[in-house]
Scaffold this active site. Structure first.
Site: not given
Length: 112
Positions: A37, A40
Site C-alpha cells: 500500500c 501506508c
C-alpha cells in the site's frame, strides 16, 4: 524504517493485539495497513515521528491486514491505511486514508 523507529513502533498481530492494544493503559494508535500500500508507506514516517515525540504518553502500532485479517475484519477495516485509536481497550477514533502529522497530534491532544 530505521532500527530506532522499529523499536518505537509496535508490530501488532493476532497473537499480541489483545495484550498490547486492548489491555494498554496508554492511548494507542494502530495503523491497519499493508506492505503493498503506497499511502501506508507514506504514513510510516509520520507514525515514526509521533511514536518518538509522544513515547511517554502513547503507543503506536502497525498491523498488517494480510497477516492478521481476522483483526481487520473484527474492526471493519476495508480500506488501508486506517488508523484506529484505542483508549483503555475501547476504540475512540477511526481515521481513514493518509493522515498528516497535525491531524494525529490533534487527535492525541483531544484524547490524552
Amino acid at each position: 524504517m530505521n532500527l530506532e523507529a522499529i523499536m518505537k513502533i509496535l508490530k501488532v498481530n493476532s497473537f499480541n493485539f489483545r495484550e498490547q492494544i486492548l489491555n494498554s493503559e496508554r492511548l494507542v494508535l494502530v495503523e491497519f495497513g499493508a506492505e503493498w500500500c503506497p499511502p501506508c508507506k507514506r504514513q510510516r514516517p509520520v507514525l515514526e515521528e509521533i511514536a518518538e515525540e509522544y513515547k511517554e504518553k502513547i503507543i503506536v502500532g502497525i498491523l498488517d491486514v494480510g497477516e492478521s485479517p481476522e483483526i481487520a475484519e473484527e474492526y471493519s477495516v476495508i480500506n488501508v491505511p486506517q488508523i484506529l485509536v484505542f483508549k483503555k481497550g475501547e476504540r475512540v477514533s477511526t481515521l481513514s486514508g493518509f493522515q498528516p502529522k497535525s491531524k494525529l497530534i490533534s487527535v492525541i491532544s483531544n484524547l490524552t
